[in-house]
Scaffold this active site. Structure first.
Site, PDB file in Angstrom:
ATOM      1  N   LYS A   1       0.835  -1.207   0.000  1.00  0.00           N
ATOM      2  CA  LYS A   1       0.000   0.000   0.000  1.00  0.00           C
ATOM      3  C   LYS A   1       0.867   1.253   0.000  1.00  0.00           C
ATOM      4  CE  LYS A   1      -3.854  -2.399   2.174  1.00  0.00           C
ATOM      5  NZ  LYS A   1      -4.538  -2.777   3.424  1.00  0.00           N
TER       6      LYS A   1
ATOM      7  N   GLN B   1      -4.530  -1.220   9.685  1.00  0.00           N
ATOM      8  CA  GLN B   1      -4.390  -2.539   9.055  1.00  0.00           C
ATOM      9  C   GLN B   1      -4.942  -3.632   9.972  1.00  0.00           C
ATOM     10  OE1 GLN B   1      -3.214  -3.213   5.849  1.00  0.00           O
ATOM     11  NE2 GLN B   1      -3.930  -5.276   6.298  1.00  0.00           N
TER      12      GLN B   1
ATOM     13  N   ASP C   1     -11.021   3.311   4.586  1.00  0.00           N
ATOM     14  CA  ASP C   1     -11.399   1.897   4.496  1.00  0.00           C
ATOM     15  C   ASP C   1     -12.916   1.739   4.438  1.00  0.00           C
ATOM     16  OD1 ASP C   1      -9.584  -0.051   4.121  1.00  0.00           O
ATOM     17  OD2 ASP C   1      -9.050  -0.304   6.239  1.00  0.00           O
TER      18      ASP C   1
END
Ligand code: NAD
Length: 295
Positions: free
Chosen positions: A58, A102, A125
């Protein structure tokens, strides 16, 4: 008679590359107008090797697209207060447009509480209840990356959704539920299946579009799939290959399904790269909201 491949690949890797190149052009245009770079903060807690790989990818993807990334790493015994304090600082930072925590978090940390601490306008997200609520209400907003990646992949391959029978296996907040809502938003007739569903094979055999997010290695066999169906495999399962090396396989038995479906995603190279591309595009959406004059 040897098996014959009939399905074409839904190539997430190349689709994601196109999305990322298009995004870079948009970011370059805004930068030329004198605005700062978009910023994504990544919070990584613990030493889960898969998470470390995902985060590395990422961060590299951000760099290529012209997004600044800020990596905040914590040891696996980090306390809830430490993580929440860091998120609060990132919420207040003028350089950070998106905050990605994460997952999975180490077991002692409250995942929901930590995800909900991210300010909704920085929730790239798309997992904050506010953003999930917007999705539920059919309003635009930051949407969960993996389901959004599935939808963009289907769109770019011009898969007709209106009136199609779509079956989703899995009902998680991360994938199954949001992808079902998104398919419905596009006028598909959606059936959601889960671990308690009965006669799963009969249900999947009626699907024009089958999205599988169960986390069960090679669960969907060729006989579960309607000839000519479009199959999207979200699953990522790590297993030891005959060579002794680790390999990634999906929830779909690719070797079988490729002989029945018309289009199928590979694993790896299907939904995974689309997820990263959608993270970048959500960061850009959040950035636009933060820096561009309204109206
Ligand atoms: P999860 O464990 O939260 O949810 C799995 C869902 O599948 C549950 O709703 C469960 O009811 C259902 N299920 C489990 N076994 C089943 C069975 N035998 N029959 C029918 N339904 C069953 O998992 P998740 O977070 O939704 O992830 C699902 C898979 O997708 C995992 O393999 C995960 O690694 C992968 N994933 C991939 C990406 C990506 O970027 N490609 C992103 C997120 C998750």
């Amino acid at each position: 008679m040897p098996n014959q491949q009939t399905a074409q690949l839904l190539d997430g890797k190349s689709c994601a590359n196109s999305c990322r190149e298009e995004l870079k052009i948009k970011i370059d245009e805004v930068r030329k107008r004198g605005f700062r770079a978009p910023g994504l903060a990544v919070v990584l807690i613990g030493d889960n090797p898969a998470s470390q790989v995902y985060v590395k990818n990422k961060v590299a993807a951000c760099k290529k697209a012209g997004i600044e990334s800020y990596l905040h790493q914590f040891p696996k015994d980090a306390t809830e207060a430490q993580v929440l304090n860091a998120i609060e600082e990132l919420n207040d930072s003028d350089e950070v447009d998106g905050i990605l925590v994460q997952l999975p978090l180490p077991g002692h940390l409250p995942t929901d509480k930590i995800l909900h601490a991210v300010r909704p306008d920085k929730d790239v997200d798309g997992l904050h209840p506010y953003n999930l609520g917007l999705l539920m209400a059919g309003k635009p907003g930051l949407r969960p990356c993996t389901p959004q990646g599935v939808m963009v992949l289907l769109e770019r391959y011009n898969i007709p959704l209106a009136g199609a029978n779509a079956v989703v296996i899995g009902r998680s907040n991360l994938v199954g539920k949001p992808v079902a809502l998104m398919l419905q938003e596009q006028n598909a007739t959606v059936t959601m299946c889960h671990s308690k569903s009965k006669n799963l094979e009969a249900i999947t055999r009626a699907a024009d579009i089958l999205v599988v997010a169960a986390g069960r290695e090679c669960m969907v066999k060729g006989s579960w799939v309607k000839p000519g169906a479009v199959v999207v495999d979200v699953g990522i399962n790590r297993r030891v290959a005959a060579s002794g090396e680790f390999e990634l396989v999906g929830d779909v038995d690719f070797q079988e399904v490729v002989q029945v479906a018309s289009l199928v995603t590979p694993v790896p190279g299907g939904v995974g790269p689309m997820t990263v591309a959608m993270l970048l595009s959500n960061t850009f959406l959040a950035y636009q909201e933060h820096i561009l004059p309204k109206g």
